[in-house]
Design a protein around this motif. Sequence first.
Motif, PDB file in Angstrom:
ATOM      1  N   ASP A 119       0.856  -1.184   0.000  1.00  0.00           N
ATOM      2  CA  ASP A 119       0.000   0.000   0.000  1.00  0.00           C
ATOM      3  C   ASP A 119       0.896   1.240   0.000  1.00  0.00           C
ATOM      4  O   ASP A 119       0.897   2.028   0.931  1.00  0.00           O
ATOM      5  N   PRO A 120       1.697   1.442  -1.081  1.00  0.00           N
ATOM      6  CA  PRO A 120       2.781   2.422  -1.059  1.00  0.00           C
ATOM      7  C   PRO A 120       2.296   3.875  -0.987  1.00  0.00           C
ATOM      8  O   PRO A 120       1.325   4.260  -1.637  1.00  0.00           O
ATOM      9  N   THR A 121       3.020   4.653  -0.190  1.00  0.00           N
ATOM     10  CA  THR A 121       2.757   6.091  -0.045  1.00  0.00           C
ATOM     11  C   THR A 121       3.881   6.909  -0.657  1.00  0.00           C
ATOM     12  O   THR A 121       3.656   7.770  -1.498  1.00  0.00           O
ATOM     13  N   ASP A 186      -4.297  13.101  -2.454  1.00  0.00           N
ATOM     14  CA  ASP A 186      -3.370  14.213  -2.255  1.00  0.00           C
ATOM     15  C   ASP A 186      -2.083  13.689  -1.608  1.00  0.00           C
ATOM     16  O   ASP A 186      -2.034  13.418  -0.408  1.00  0.00           O
ATOM     17  N   PHE A 187      -1.045  13.534  -2.433  1.00  0.00           N
ATOM     18  CA  PHE A 187       0.259  13.087  -1.956  1.00  0.00           C
ATOM     19  C   PHE A 187       1.284  14.221  -2.046  1.00  0.00           C
ATOM     20  O   PHE A 187       2.474  13.975  -2.217  1.00  0.00           O
ATOM     21  N   SER A 188       0.812  15.463  -1.901  1.00  0.00           N
ATOM     22  CA  SER A 188       1.709  16.616  -2.004  1.00  0.00           C
ATOM     23  C   SER A 188       2.588  16.775  -0.777  1.00  0.00           C
ATOM     24  O   SER A 188       3.626  17.447  -0.843  1.00  0.00           O
ATOM     25  N   GLY A 189       2.193  16.145   0.324  1.00  0.00           N
ATOM     26  CA  GLY A 189       2.939  16.333   1.568  1.00  0.00           C
ATOM     27  C   GLY A 189       3.879  15.195   1.922  1.00  0.00           C
ATOM     28  O   GLY A 189       4.357  15.117   3.062  1.00  0.00           O
ATOM     29  N   ILE A 190       4.177  14.295   0.973  1.00  0.00           N
ATOM     30  CA  ILE A 190       5.060  13.172   1.300  1.00  0.00           C
ATOM     31  C   ILE A 190       6.449  13.681   1.699  1.00  0.00           C
ATOM     32  O   ILE A 190       6.947  14.680   1.182  1.00  0.00           O
ATOM     33  N   LYS A 194       9.518  13.861  -3.376  1.00  0.00           N
ATOM     34  CA  LYS A 194       9.645  13.343  -4.736  1.00  0.00           C
ATOM     35  C   LYS A 194       8.367  12.611  -5.157  1.00  0.00           C
ATOM     36  O   LYS A 194       7.794  11.871  -4.382  1.00  0.00           O
ATOM     37  N   PHE A 195       7.990  12.799  -6.400  1.00  0.00           N
ATOM     38  CA  PHE A 195       6.797  12.204  -6.991  1.00  0.00           C
ATOM     39  C   PHE A 195       5.554  12.558  -6.169  1.00  0.00           C
ATOM     40  O   PHE A 195       4.802  11.694  -5.723  1.00  0.00           O
ATOM     41  N   GLN A 196       5.349  13.875  -6.004  1.00  0.00           N
ATOM     42  CA  GLN A 196       4.116  14.334  -5.392  1.00  0.00           C
ATOM     43  C   GLN A 196       2.965  14.108  -6.376  1.00  0.00           C
ATOM     44  O   GLN A 196       3.125  14.284  -7.576  1.00  0.00           O
ATOM     45  N   ARG A 197       1.809  13.705  -5.854  1.00  0.00           N
ATOM     46  CA  ARG A 197       0.684  13.343  -6.706  1.00  0.00           C
ATOM     47  C   ARG A 197      -0.596  14.025  -6.241  1.00  0.00           C
ATOM     48  O   ARG A 197      -0.729  14.379  -5.070  1.00  0.00           O
ATOM     49  N   SER A 198      -1.522  14.168  -7.197  1.00  0.00           N
ATOM     50  CA  SER A 198      -2.848  14.706  -6.895  1.00  0.00           C
ATOM     51  C   SER A 198      -3.881  13.942  -7.702  1.00  0.00           C
ATOM     52  O   SER A 198      -3.562  12.974  -8.396  1.00  0.00           O
ATOM     53  N   TYR A 199      -5.130  14.394  -7.645  1.00  0.00           N
ATOM     54  CA  TYR A 199      -6.233  13.628  -8.230  1.00  0.00           C
ATOM     55  C   TYR A 199      -6.045  13.346  -9.709  1.00  0.00           C
ATOM     56  O   TYR A 199      -6.485  12.313 -10.206  1.00  0.00           O
ATOM     57  N   ASN A 200      -5.380  14.225 -10.460  1.00  0.00           N
ATOM     58  CA  ASN A 200      -5.247  13.998 -11.904  1.00  0.00           C
ATOM     59  C   ASN A 200      -4.221  12.917 -12.237  1.00  0.00           C
ATOM     60  O   ASN A 200      -4.091  12.522 -13.392  1.00  0.00           O
ATOM     61  N   ASP A 201      -3.525  12.404 -11.231  1.00  0.00           N
ATOM     62  CA  ASP A 201      -2.557  11.313 -11.431  1.00  0.00           C
ATOM     63  C   ASP A 201      -3.183   9.947 -11.182  1.00  0.00           C
ATOM     64  O   ASP A 201      -2.490   8.922 -11.252  1.00  0.00           O
ATOM     65  N   PHE A 202      -4.491   9.945 -10.903  1.00  0.00           N
ATOM     66  CA  PHE A 202      -5.228   8.700 -10.636  1.00  0.00           C
ATOM     67  C   PHE A 202      -6.524   8.703 -11.438  1.00  0.00           C
ATOM     68  O   PHE A 202      -7.099   9.755 -11.717  1.00  0.00           O
ATOM     69  N   TYR A 203      -6.982   7.502 -11.800  1.00  0.00           N
ATOM     70  CA  TYR A 203      -8.270   7.403 -12.487  1.00  0.00           C
ATOM     71  C   TYR A 203      -9.407   7.574 -11.478  1.00  0.00           C
ATOM     72  O   TYR A 203      -9.269   7.181 -10.323  1.00  0.00           O
ATOM     73  N   LYS A 204     -10.594   8.136 -11.887  1.00  0.00           N
ATOM     74  CA  LYS A 204     -10.768   8.715 -13.195  1.00  0.00           C
ATOM     75  C   LYS A 204     -10.283  10.164 -13.192  1.00  0.00           C
ATOM     76  O   LYS A 204     -10.356  10.854 -12.171  1.00  0.00           O
ATOM     77  N   ASN A 205      -9.828  10.621 -14.369  1.00  0.00           N
ATOM     78  CA  ASN A 205      -9.197  11.926 -14.456  1.00  0.00           C
ATOM     79  C   ASN A 205      -9.298  12.426 -15.892  1.00  0.00           C
ATOM     80  O   ASN A 205     -10.099  11.904 -16.686  1.00  0.00           O
ATOM     81  N   SER A 206      -8.497  13.414 -16.240  1.00  0.00           N
ATOM     82  CA  SER A 206      -8.583  13.988 -17.584  1.00  0.00           C
ATOM     83  C   SER A 206      -8.106  13.025 -18.664  1.00  0.00           C
ATOM     84  O   SER A 206      -8.336  13.278 -19.863  1.00  0.00           O
TER      85      SER A 206
END
Length: 475
Positions: A119-121, A186-190, A194-206
């Motif tokens: 369950d990687p963070t 929201d993985f902006s606070g890891i 490195k490799f900060q992520r938000s909703y557009n990096d996961f399905y469903k998205n643009s």
Amino acid sequence: MKKTHVLVSMLVLLAFNACQDRDENENLKKEEVHNKIVNVTSHDGRPFSTGSGSAAGKFVSGPGGGVLMQGFYWDVPEGGTWWNVVKDKLTAWSDSGISAVWLPPASKAQNGAYSMGYDPTDYYDFGNFNQNGSVETRFGSRTELEALITKAHAENMQVYADIVINHNSGGQSQANPFTGTNTWTDFSGIASGKFQRSYNDFYKNSYGNNDEGAFGGFPDLCHANPYVQDWLWGRDDSVGKYYKNVMKFDGWRFDYVKGFGPWVVNTWNSNVGGFSVGELWDSNVNTLEWWANNANSSVFDFAAYYKMDEAFDNGNLNVLNDDMMWKRNPYKAVTFVANHDTDIINNKVPAYAYILTHEGYPTIFYRDYEEWLNKERLNNLIWIHNNKATGTTSILYTDNDEYIARRNGYNGNPGLVVYINNSSSWQERWVETNWSSKQIKDFTGHSSWYPTTQGDKYVKIQCPPNSYSIWSLNQ
């Protein structure tokens, strides 16, 4: 990835039958065997890879190929000790002929010190940042992991990382315009940054609503997003290149590859390099071969796994004639008897005798080797694999209780004949070998015969009840 449908096997200690002489007066017609020969000819007979143990304890390449150790099981002890446990075993593993070790997911996951890593963070937190409730992972610190990898390389062993790139976990809640709800994306606070992520990096998205598959309700990583691609394998400090060039991993075991297209692994391999094998949980050999070819990767041979369960647990060795990935392409087949997810084969030792004498890249499960089975017997099979198991495979005889196959040898290596017997009594067969007028012996020690092959290469061999024998030149 731990699956909910895991079948837990009984912990069976298999008894090995003592060697004994048999009366050789019984004559079996050679034609009976000859008429049942089946040749597996889909490949050219080169050894899969290299490997054998040396007297000095460091793994040294040899003719028969390497052996992979799965260096963990599900729910290994908590407390940050596992990297040290594995490190302390590496010299003995190398001395036994193990060429590589596969480690569990090494980065910080949602459950911190309690997580098995699936369950990687934060892909860059190897137990060196205080997040998700701990500094160390379940397995230990970054310093201990690096010491393990350094020790493995000193033993001339490779180290494979378990890579989970289908899904993530441990993000914070954020408003998601593509779902109309809040999602844990929201993985902006890891902590590594490195490799900060938000909703557009996961399905469903643009980029769409979904890909090939999601797992367990976790946020499903979008590999179509160029930002995700860049961080996984593109940039110099991408996950793949960081693991390879900084952490010094030599290869990859890709988790749950059903969840994304094979092009993902293919592109990773093209950009990062190293050995790779995918966990495609499917017994259909056509599906396995399709994925391996399109991913440019090895794949676990689940087709062989389920056939071995039927053969050795249900008394039907005839099914070993059926198609398997190692028969399609041994260079892309990783064979196994058990792993951290599934352990359904009860009669394991003959299954190990099968994978360690046949083509493909055989895997040893940690608990089988260190806890449950006879380590001396497994070491004997590893030695046979590394020193004798060369060339193409010819299946010589099968019925419900007996299976005999020949490795045809390669580049001066003599190959072998393996005889597996599921019955409750000693069995004997005439077989055609690779050798004319040569003395052979059973390298397992189960038989005390030292027969000499005839001029036409035929010889009578024997096998003890509920066991196996493996024959090659007495040299």
